[in-house]
Structure formats: C-alpha cells, structure tokens
Scaffold this motif. Structure first.
Motif, short mmCIF file in Angstrom:
data_model
loop_
_atom_site.label_atom_id
_atom_site.label_comp_id
_atom_site.label_asym_id
_atom_site.label_seq_id
_atom_site.Cartn_x
_atom_site.Cartn_y
_atom_site.Cartn_z
N ALA A 45 0.82 -1.20 0.00
CA ALA A 45 0.00 0.00 0.00
C ALA A 45 0.86 1.26 0.00
O ALA A 45 0.57 2.21 -0.73
N SER A 46 1.93 1.26 0.77
CA SER A 46 2.77 2.47 0.83
C SER A 46 3.49 2.72 -0.50
O SER A 46 3.66 3.86 -0.91
N GLY A 47 3.88 1.66 -1.17
CA GLY A 47 4.51 1.84 -2.48
C GLY A 47 3.55 2.48 -3.47
O GLY A 47 3.92 3.39 -4.21
N SER A 48 2.32 2.02 -3.48
CA SER A 48 1.32 2.57 -4.40
C SER A 48 0.97 4.02 -4.06
O SER A 48 0.87 4.87 -4.95
N VAL A 49 0.81 4.29 -2.79
CA VAL A 49 0.49 5.66 -2.36
C VAL A 49 1.64 6.60 -2.69
O VAL A 49 1.44 7.74 -3.10
N THR A 50 2.86 6.12 -2.54
CA THR A 50 4.03 6.95 -2.87
C THR A 50 4.07 7.27 -4.36
O THR A 50 4.32 8.41 -4.74
N PHE A 73 -1.58 8.56 -17.16
CA PHE A 73 -1.15 7.17 -17.40
C PHE A 73 -0.37 6.63 -16.21
O PHE A 73 -0.52 5.46 -15.83
N GLY A 74 0.48 7.45 -15.60
CA GLY A 74 1.21 7.03 -14.41
C GLY A 74 0.27 6.73 -13.25
O GLY A 74 0.47 5.77 -12.50
N ILE A 75 -0.77 7.53 -13.10
CA ILE A 75 -1.75 7.32 -12.04
C ILE A 75 -2.54 6.03 -12.29
O ILE A 75 -2.76 5.24 -11.37
N ILE A 76 -2.94 5.82 -13.54
CA ILE A 76 -3.66 4.59 -13.88
C ILE A 76 -2.79 3.37 -13.60
O ILE A 76 -3.25 2.38 -13.00
N TRP A 77 -1.54 3.42 -14.01
CA TRP A 77 -0.62 2.30 -13.80
C TRP A 77 -0.44 2.02 -12.30
O TRP A 77 -0.51 0.87 -11.86
N ALA A 78 -0.20 3.06 -11.52
CA ALA A 78 0.02 2.88 -10.08
C ALA A 78 -1.23 2.35 -9.39
O ALA A 78 -1.13 1.52 -8.49
N ARG A 107 -3.61 0.50 -10.81
CA ARG A 107 -3.80 -0.89 -11.22
C ARG A 107 -2.83 -1.82 -10.47
O ARG A 107 -3.22 -2.83 -9.90
N LEU A 108 -1.56 -1.45 -10.45
CA LEU A 108 -0.57 -2.27 -9.77
C LEU A 108 -0.85 -2.33 -8.26
O LEU A 108 -0.82 -3.40 -7.66
N GLY A 109 -1.13 -1.20 -7.67
CA GLY A 109 -1.37 -1.15 -6.23
C GLY A 109 -2.59 -1.95 -5.82
O GLY A 109 -2.56 -2.67 -4.82
N SER A 110 -3.67 -1.85 -6.59
CA SER A 110 -4.87 -2.61 -6.23
C SER A 110 -4.63 -4.11 -6.40
O SER A 110 -5.09 -4.91 -5.58
N PHE A 111 -3.89 -4.50 -7.43
CA PHE A 111 -3.57 -5.92 -7.60
C PHE A 111 -2.74 -6.45 -6.43
O PHE A 111 -3.05 -7.49 -5.86
N LEU A 112 -1.68 -5.73 -6.09
CA LEU A 112 -0.80 -6.19 -5.00
C LEU A 112 -1.54 -6.21 -3.66
O LEU A 112 -1.37 -7.14 -2.87
N PHE A 113 -2.37 -5.21 -3.42
CA PHE A 113 -3.09 -5.15 -2.15
C PHE A 113 -4.13 -6.26 -2.07
O PHE A 113 -4.27 -6.92 -1.03
N GLN A 114 -4.85 -6.52 -3.16
CA GLN A 114 -5.82 -7.62 -3.17
C GLN A 114 -5.13 -8.96 -2.98
O GLN A 114 -5.64 -9.85 -2.30
N ARG A 115 -3.96 -9.10 -3.59
CA ARG A 115 -3.22 -10.36 -3.45
C ARG A 115 -2.80 -10.60 -2.01
O ARG A 115 -2.94 -11.72 -1.49
N ILE A 116 -2.30 -9.58 -1.33
CA ILE A 116 -1.86 -9.77 0.05
C ILE A 116 -3.05 -9.98 0.99
O ILE A 116 -2.96 -10.73 1.95
N LEU A 117 -4.17 -9.35 0.69
CA LEU A 117 -5.37 -9.60 1.50
C LEU A 117 -5.87 -11.03 1.30
O LEU A 117 -6.30 -11.68 2.25
N ARG A 118 -5.80 -11.53 0.07
CA ARG A 118 -6.23 -12.89 -0.23
C ARG A 118 -5.30 -13.92 0.41
O ARG A 118 -5.74 -14.88 1.04
N ASP A 119 -3.99 -13.72 0.24
CA ASP A 119 -3.00 -14.69 0.73
C ASP A 119 -2.72 -14.55 2.22
O ASP A 119 -2.27 -15.50 2.85
#
Length: 105
Positions: free
Chosen positions: A8-13, A38-43, A45-57
């Motif tokens: 989450a901190s990486g994405s927010v940064t 485009f940078g905001i969209i990329w961040a 997308r990546l941040g939501s994927f990583l955060f959902q993955r850690i919540l799932r796992d």
C-alpha cells in the motif's frame, strides 16, 4: 501485517509523487497531463492488484526471513523507495518543464 503496508505504501508513494508534480505545475501541457494520468492509472492498477493479493493470501513469505532482523527488514523498504523514484523519474522530469520553452507541447 507489515506486508500489507509495504504494498500500500509503495502505491500511495507513486500516486503522491505524480499528483504533486502535476499540481506544482499550474500551466501543465497536454503531454504532462496525459503522462501523469497514465502514471496514475498504472500505479492504481498495480497497487490494487498487489493489495488484493496480500489480502487474499494473508502474508508474503518473502518477508518471513527479513522480519527477524530490523536492519534486513529495512532493505526492501529502501529498495522500494529507489524503485518508486526511478520509475516516476521520467514523469517528474517532464512535469518540471515549463510550458512554452519549445521542448514540450
């Protein structure tokens, strides 16, 4: 628990750097706005994927050995800071170019 904060901190940064660099330029060009969006969209997308993955796992096993020592646990955070800076550097540089100097339209 700290793995959740890591992603989450990486994405927010990422988001913060791009948004602040764009807001600091009141005369932003279309190119600056488009690259920032485009940078905001990329961040996002990546941040939501990583955060959902850690919540799932529930945890990231890569951190298990690192959590035992505070100094080694700081290493991924420092690498993340460098990674965020290097990834966002082109957008940050672009957003510092003033409008009308001929190199940005």
């Amino acid at each position: 628990m700290s793995e959740k904060y890591y992603d989450a901190s990486g994405s927010v940064t990422h988001l913060s750097l791009v948004v602040i660099s764009l807001l600091e330029n009141p005369n932003a060009t279309r190119r600056q706005i488009l690259c920032s969006v485009f940078g905001i969209i990329w961040a996002t997308r990546l941040g939501s994927f990583l955060f959902q993955r850690i919540l799932r796992d529930g945890k990231d096993t890569r951190f298990d050995k690192l959590k035992k020592n505070a100094l080694t646990f700081c290493t991924p955070w420092a690498i993340q800071a460098l990674w965020v800076f290097l990834i966002d550097l082109p957008i940050l540089i672009l957003n510092t170019i003033p409008k009308g100097d001929g190199s940005n339209s």
